[in-house]
Design a protein around this motif. Structure first.
Motif, PDB file in Angstrom:
ATOM      1  N   TYR A 181      96.955  70.986  57.966  1.00 23.54           N
ATOM      2  CA  TYR A 181      95.853  71.507  58.790  1.00 23.54           C
ATOM      3  C   TYR A 181      95.007  70.372  59.366  1.00 23.54           C
ATOM      4  N   LEU A 182      94.710  69.380  58.540  1.00 22.25           N
ATOM      5  CA  LEU A 182      93.884  68.261  58.998  1.00 22.25           C
ATOM      6  C   LEU A 182      94.628  67.382  59.994  1.00 22.25           C
ATOM      7  N   VAL A 183      95.874  67.060  59.717  1.00 26.61           N
ATOM      8  CA  VAL A 183      96.646  66.183  60.595  1.00 26.61           C
ATOM      9  C   VAL A 183      96.932  66.851  61.929  1.00 26.61           C
ATOM     10  N   GLN A 184      97.352  68.096  61.881  1.00 26.54           N
ATOM     11  CA  GLN A 184      97.733  68.793  63.108  1.00 26.54           C
ATOM     12  C   GLN A 184      96.534  69.260  63.913  1.00 26.54           C
ATOM     13  N   GLY A 185      95.411  69.541  63.226  1.00 25.37           N
ATOM     14  CA  GLY A 185      94.254  70.120  63.896  1.00 25.37           C
ATOM     15  C   GLY A 185      93.103  69.167  64.055  1.00 25.37           C
ATOM     16  N   LEU A 186      92.129  69.226  63.139  1.00 27.13           N
ATOM     17  CA  LEU A 186      90.898  68.449  63.294  1.00 27.13           C
ATOM     18  C   LEU A 186      91.142  66.954  63.443  1.00 27.13           C
ATOM     19  N   GLY A 187      92.082  66.409  62.669  1.00 26.69           N
ATOM     20  CA  GLY A 187      92.362  64.978  62.768  1.00 26.69           C
ATOM     21  C   GLY A 187      93.060  64.588  64.051  1.00 26.69           C
ATOM     22  N   HIS A 188      93.651  65.545  64.746  1.00 23.55           N
ATOM     23  CA  HIS A 188      94.420  65.369  65.993  1.00 23.55           C
ATOM     24  C   HIS A 188      95.209  64.059  66.011  1.00 23.55           C
ATOM     25  N   CYS A 189      95.919  63.801  64.899  1.00 26.52           N
ATOM     26  CA  CYS A 189      96.662  62.544  64.764  1.00 26.52           C
ATOM     27  C   CYS A 189      97.758  62.406  65.814  1.00 26.52           C
ATOM     28  N   GLY A 190      98.331  63.533  66.220  1.00 22.89           N
ATOM     29  CA  GLY A 190      99.387  63.485  67.219  1.00 22.89           C
ATOM     30  C   GLY A 190      98.925  63.014  68.582  1.00 22.89           C
ATOM     31  N   SER A 191      97.613  63.064  68.838  1.00 25.14           N
ATOM     32  CA  SER A 191      97.105  62.618  70.142  1.00 25.14           C
ATOM     33  C   SER A 191      97.441  61.153  70.390  1.00 25.14           C
ATOM     34  N   CYS A 192      97.515  60.374  69.334  1.00 25.80           N
ATOM     35  CA  CYS A 192      97.868  58.961  69.461  1.00 25.80           C
ATOM     36  C   CYS A 192      99.269  58.661  68.931  1.00 25.80           C
ATOM     37  N   HIS A 193      99.665  59.307  67.852  1.00 26.99           N
ATOM     38  CA  HIS A 193     100.882  58.911  67.138  1.00 26.99           C
ATOM     39  C   HIS A 193     102.134  59.672  67.560  1.00 26.99           C
ATOM     40  N   THR A 194     102.023  60.561  68.534  1.00 27.16           N
ATOM     41  CA  THR A 194     103.190  61.278  69.045  1.00 27.16           C
ATOM     42  C   THR A 194     103.501  60.793  70.457  1.00 27.16           C
ATOM     43  N   PRO A 195     104.767  60.421  70.748  1.00 36.43           N
ATOM     44  CA  PRO A 195     105.096  59.967  72.102  1.00 36.43           C
ATOM     45  C   PRO A 195     104.868  61.066  73.120  1.00 36.43           C
ATOM     46  N   LYS A 196     104.576  60.656  74.347  1.00 36.35           N
ATOM     47  CA  LYS A 196     104.226  61.597  75.415  1.00 36.35           C
ATOM     48  C   LYS A 196     105.328  61.666  76.473  1.00 36.35           C
ATOM     49  N   ASN A 197     105.401  62.813  77.147  1.00 32.84           N
ATOM     50  CA  ASN A 197     106.315  62.946  78.275  1.00 32.84           C
ATOM     51  C   ASN A 197     105.654  62.399  79.538  1.00 32.84           C
ATOM     52  N   LEU A 198     106.310  62.538  80.658  1.00 38.08           N
ATOM     53  CA  LEU A 198     105.838  61.927  81.895  1.00 38.08           C
ATOM     54  C   LEU A 198     104.499  62.476  82.373  1.00 38.08           C
ATOM     55  N   ILE A 199     104.142  63.677  81.945  1.00 36.42           N
ATOM     56  CA  ILE A 199     102.863  64.249  82.376  1.00 36.42           C
ATOM     57  C   ILE A 199     101.853  64.302  81.230  1.00 36.42           C
ATOM     58  N   GLY A 200     102.115  63.540  80.189  1.00 39.18           N
ATOM     59  CA  GLY A 200     101.117  63.375  79.133  1.00 39.18           C
ATOM     60  C   GLY A 200     101.145  64.402  78.032  1.00 39.18           C
ATOM     61  N   GLY A 201     102.146  65.243  78.001  1.00 37.30           N
ATOM     62  CA  GLY A 201     102.263  66.210  76.909  1.00 37.30           C
ATOM     63  C   GLY A 201     103.013  65.624  75.724  1.00 37.30           C
ATOM     64  N   ASP A 202     102.772  66.165  74.538  1.00 37.18           N
ATOM     65  CA  ASP A 202     103.460  65.685  73.340  1.00 37.18           C
ATOM     66  C   ASP A 202     104.943  66.016  73.381  1.00 37.18           C
ATOM     67  N   LYS A 203     105.749  65.060  72.932  1.00 32.06           N
ATOM     68  CA  LYS A 203     107.157  65.330  72.675  1.00 32.06           C
ATOM     69  C   LYS A 203     107.249  65.894  71.261  1.00 32.06           C
ATOM     70  N   GLU A 204     107.218  67.194  71.157  1.00 32.80           N
ATOM     71  CA  GLU A 204     107.074  67.849  69.862  1.00 32.80           C
ATOM     72  C   GLU A 204     108.202  67.507  68.895  1.00 32.80           C
ATOM     73  N   ALA A 205     109.395  67.247  69.420  1.00 35.68           N
ATOM     74  CA  ALA A 205     110.519  66.913  68.542  1.00 35.68           C
ATOM     75  C   ALA A 205     110.328  65.561  67.874  1.00 35.68           C
TER      76      ALA A 205
END
Length: 411
Positions: A181-205
């Motif tokens: 809950y903390l990592v995926q939500g409030l901590g928004h860790c994926g905002s920095c640590h998840t690679p992005k696609n060409l339009i800035g969205g997370d590559k969820e895989a």
């Protein structure tokens, strides 16, 4: 990421919460809970300029598409959120819609905040209502055409955003679920640590497998061996988030700011939950073959290392715990993208300070006396010694980042 959480912030937050307590003990507890949630979410990162009033906005947020400014989220009725209702606030957190339906840009990480519970949003809202109102008009949208057209966010959301609160995994422990809950939500860790696609969205895989950020590389923080946190224990992760250092590494760049102004203030049980969750994440990674020690590039890099680096990081790359980062068998060293390594050699770096470690160690800049080829050679040597194995660094990569850093600094 730019953050400020000073002692004055802590005093102001406590005083404001106390002022709200006149409504009764329950209200005080709600505000205090909201204050902690604001710390979990590191709200100061985008909403407080150093030296300016808390949450009064104006922080510059660099994106690949241009600049945005963090909004004023004080209760000022003209320039802040004083006229908002809780439902307006809930819509911004859950759907990325500001008051009146205005579409927010994903620099406000609503793609993560959508997972935050309504109960926690109510507490955060209660706390924000106690903050000192500040009249500060902020024109948040500084993007060039066509990105400044907010209507484009409709298509972006369709491709990249799913409105959905966090759903606990019934097969996992309450501690694991709290960490998720903390990592995926409030901590928004994926905002920095998840690679992005060409339009800035997370590559969820590739969730949390490392992403580029403002000429830094936010590393892989899954439990993967070699490139992730496979060698780190849960205690190592807690120590890193609490103090900014552990036996492997020292936080630098945007992560040092996140530790200094957010994670060092988290409760120990929340840090432990995050560690349990991250260690449970994994993905397959094929470790490459290390370059031969007698390769000419490796020989040249070793000479530079022995002359310029070994005094702090030690001849065997083990470093000194909590003072000089370990380079041997280190995930950040082995990451596919060497941007952060190149950056700290070119520009130097100072670790953040925390209550547990108030004096952060520093590394000097070597841009003035090491050529692009020197830096490429020494980093290639480091990335292929003492158990490390990674692609070589090219002089062209160094030159490109050197130009970027010089341009950013105006030199």
């Amino acid at each position: 990421m730019k953050t400020l959480l000073s002692a004055s912030f802590a005093l102001l937050a406590t005083a404001s919460a106390g002022a709200h307590a006149v409504a009764g003990q329950d209200s005080y507890e709600l505000v205090e809970k909201g204050r902690y949630i604001a710390t979990l979410g590191d709200c100061t990162a985008c909403h407080t300029i150093p030296g300016k009033p808390l949450f009064s906005g104006g922080v510059t947020i660099d994106t690949p598409f241009g600049k945005l400014l963090g909004a004023n989220i004080t209760p000022d009725p003209q320039t802040g959120i004083g006229r908002w209702t809780f439902e307006d606030f809930q819509a911004s957190m859950d759907r990325g819609h500001a008051r009146g339906g205005k579409q927010l840009y994903p620099a406000m990480p609503y793609a993560a905040y959508t997972k935050v519970s309504r109960e926690d949003n109510l507490a955060l809202w209660a706390y924000l209502r106690t903050v000192e109102p500040v009249h500060n008009e902020v024109d948040t949208n500084q993007l060039p055409f066509p990105f400044n057209v907010r209507l484009s966010m409709t298509a972006w959301n369709w491709l990249n955003f799913t409105q959905d609160q966090f759903h606990p995994d019934p097969d996992k422990s309450p501690q694991w679920n709290r960490g998720a809950y903390l990592v995926q939500g409030l901590g928004h860790c994926g905002s920095c640590h998840t690679p992005k696609n060409l339009i800035g969205g997370d590559k969820e895989a590739a969730f949390l497998q490392g992403g580029a950020l403002q000429s830094w590389m936010a590393p892989n923080i899954t439990g993967a061996a070699h490139v992730g946190l496979g060698e780190w224990t849960e205690a190592d992760i807690v120590s890193y988030l609490k103090t900014g250092a552990n036996r492997f590494d020292i936080a630098s760049g945007p992560m040092a700011e996140a530790v200094e102004h957010s994670t060092q203030h988290w409760r120990d049980d929340d840090l432990k939950a995050v560690a349990v969750y991250l260690k449970d994440l994994d993905h397959d990674h094929q470790k490459p073959q290390a370059m031969a020690a007698d390769d000419p590039v490796m020989k040249a890099g070793r000479s530079v290392y022995e002359d310029r680096c070994s005094g702090c990081h030690t001849p065997d790359g083990e470093g000194i715990a909590s003072l000089f980062p370990r380079l041997a068998n280190a995930p950040l060293v082995n990451t596919q993208d060497p941007t952060s390594l190149i950056r700290v050699v070119l520009a130097g770096n100072r670790a953040g300070s925390t209550d547990a470690a108030p004096t952060g160690p520093a590394m000097p800049s070597f841009a003035w006396n090491l050529s692009d080829e020197n830096i490429a050679d020494v980093l290639t040597y480091i990335r292929n010694s003492w158990g490390n194995a990674a692609e070589p660094v090219s002089a062209g990569d160094v030159a490109k980042l050197r130009d970027t850093l010089q341009s950013d600094s105006g030199t």
